[in-house]
Design a protein around this motif. Structure first.
Motif, mmCIF file in Angstrom:
data_model
loop_
_atom_site.group_PDB
_atom_site.id
_atom_site.type_symbol
_atom_site.label_atom_id
_atom_site.label_comp_id
_atom_site.label_asym_id
_atom_site.label_seq_id
_atom_site.Cartn_x
_atom_site.Cartn_y
_atom_site.Cartn_z
ATOM 1 N N CYS A 137 -6.830 -1.431 0.650
ATOM 2 C CA CYS A 137 -5.982 -1.672 1.822
ATOM 3 C C CYS A 137 -6.845 -1.890 3.069
ATOM 4 O O CYS A 137 -7.669 -1.036 3.407
ATOM 5 C CB CYS A 137 -5.030 -0.493 2.031
ATOM 6 N N CYS B 294 0.094 3.337 3.540
ATOM 7 C CA CYS B 294 0.621 3.001 4.861
ATOM 8 C C CYS B 294 1.728 1.959 4.819
ATOM 9 O O CYS B 294 2.278 1.603 5.855
ATOM 10 C CB CYS B 294 -0.527 2.518 5.760
ATOM 11 N N CYS C 169 0.837 -1.198 0.000
ATOM 12 C CA CYS C 169 0.000 0.000 0.000
ATOM 13 C C CYS C 169 0.870 1.245 0.000
ATOM 14 O O CYS C 169 1.803 1.376 0.784
ATOM 15 C CB CYS C 169 -0.925 -0.012 1.217
ATOM 16 N N CYS D 51 -5.643 1.036 5.882
ATOM 17 C CA CYS D 51 -5.941 2.470 5.775
ATOM 18 C C CYS D 51 -7.062 2.783 4.797
ATOM 19 O O CYS D 51 -7.502 3.924 4.673
ATOM 20 C CB CYS D 51 -4.689 3.260 5.421
#
Ligand SMILES: [Zn+2]
Length: 421
Positions: A75, A39, A36, A78
């Motif tokens: 994700c 994050c 991701c 997040c």
């Protein structure tokens, strides 16, 4: 093989079927997850699949479409979404990279028109042209020691019907194509080229066109201007042909006459550089006759025609002489010009003026480089290919595209700029 082996390892083919002659492959990438960007978490969580139809023409005439299920990740940490890779094509495109490569290599052959590419690869003609325009913006080639300048008929729909083709004498590569042959066009083109490169040119071969002779020396400071000897011979032949037509008109009222037959149907023997003495049965005269005998009959028709023929032959033998000494060539040319002047034949008196006007450049045409006389002869073949490109396409309305096509398809080492990731 449908995909490259590297691709096959990363793909999952969920189904394949044929519909209306088109092969469909439903594929997605094997889910290898993603890191991701928000994050930094590695995950394999899929949000959805976006379906994309991609033209994938690997084999000529065998249409294939990829139904690509393009994965969107979500994700779990997040909530940021991200698309997985698309191994087939760029985002905005509906044609696979491999198809684009195939189209471009298909178009490398000068006799494959855009239309044929569209048919083979099952894409719209406009799409093929868009691909060509995008990836075949061709640079000119560098100037060389010996360059040929020749015109090629482009389009009757344009005010300026001819384009100017510049060719490297030794390897016949197309250096560039200019949109017309106007003085101003040539001048501004040459001005844009670095002086050092221009100074490389030692010989410039042209047809007997005053504007070339006027403009080229202004920019090609080291170039000797050479009149293309094939063109000069053609010009002499034109004088003879005009005399032929003039005499033929006298026989037009009697189409069965010997004169009409000879001048209308056997004109080719006037322009050859030798006559065969082998008799061939002649249907007009009902007896076997050699070219030599036909020529004798032709000469008997008219004294002026006989003289014109001899003048034409005299030029051929002058032109075929292997001169070691340019002064000797000049003497012979001046003698020839004089014999035209005193011939009393209007067409050859006109010719003598043209030849006088181009004396220096004609004499220059006898100099040899690597055993070859500098002329536009070796590039004749290039020009006929250019004409074929035009003919196959039923003409081009866009000059830049035509120029790119010539440089891309006729220069062996010219390449397109498509570089798939
Ligand atoms: Zn995240």
């Amino acid at each position: 093989m449908l995909f490259s082996s590297a691709k096959e390892e990363e793909l999952e083919i969920s189904s394949q079927f044929e519909k209306k002659g088109v092969l469909y492959y439903e594929v997605k990438l094997i889910n290898r997850g993603i890191i991701c960007k928000g994050c930094g978490t590695y995950h394999t969580n899929v949000k959805e699949y976006i379906h994309k139809k991609i033209v994938h023409s690997i084999y000529y005439g065998k249409p294939c479409t990829i139904l690509f299920k393009h994965r969107r990740f979500l994700c779990p940490k997040c909530g940021k979404t991200a698309m997985d890779r698309n191994p087939f094509c760029s985002e905005s495109c509906r044609i696979s990279d491999q198809t684009i490569l195939n189209i471009l290599s298909f178009l490398k052959r000068y006799n494959n028109p855009f239309r044929a590419a569209a048919e083979y690869f099952r894409v719209a003609v406009s799409e093929v042209i868009r691909i060509f325009d995008r990836y075949c913006q061709m640079d000119r080639n560098p100037f060389t020691k010996v360059m040929c300048f020749d015109e090629v008929y482009f389009s009757r729909k344009r005010k300026k019907k001819y384009v100017l083709v510049i060719i490297n004498f030794f390897n016949r590569a197309i250096i560039d194509v200019l949109k017309d042959r106007d003085k101003r066009t040539i001048a501004s083109y040459l001005k844009g080229i670095d002086l050092k490169e221009r100074n490389r040119v030692e010989y410039a071969c042209i047809d007997m066109n005053d504007s070339y002779r006027e403009v080229l020396p202004r920019y090609l400071h080291n170039a000797t201007i050479v009149a293309d000897s094939f063109h000069v011979v053609k010009r002499v032949g034109k004088a003879l042909d005009e005399v032929r037509k003039k005499v033929m008109r006298r026989y037009e009222s009697d189409k069965k006459s010997d004169g009409y037959y000879l001048l209308k149907y056997r004109e080719e023997i006037l322009f050859g550089d030798s006559l065969s003495d082998k008799p061939v049965y002649n249907r007009h005269f009902h007896l076997p006759l050699s070219e030599f005998e036909l020529m004798r009959k032709m000469k008997e028709l008219d004294k002026e025609l006989a003289d014109a023929y001899d003048l034409y032959q005299a030029y051929l033998s002058f032109n075929n002489t292997d001169y070691m000494d340019s002064l000797k060539a000049l003497n012979d040319l001046e003698e020839y010009i004089n014999s035209c002047k005193v011939s009393g034949i209007k067409e050859f008196i006109d010719l003598s003026n043209t030849l006088s006007n181009w004396k220096t450049e004609i004499i220059n045409s006898f100099c040899k480089l690597k055993g070859q006389r500098v002329s536009n002869g070796p590039i004749e073949g290039r020009n006929s290919l250019i004409k074929k490109i035009l003919k196959i396409a039923n003409g081009y309305s866009n000059f830049d595209r035509f120029r790119n096509r010539i440089i891309y398809s006729l220069n062996k080492f010219a390449t397109h700029s498509f570089r798939p990731d």
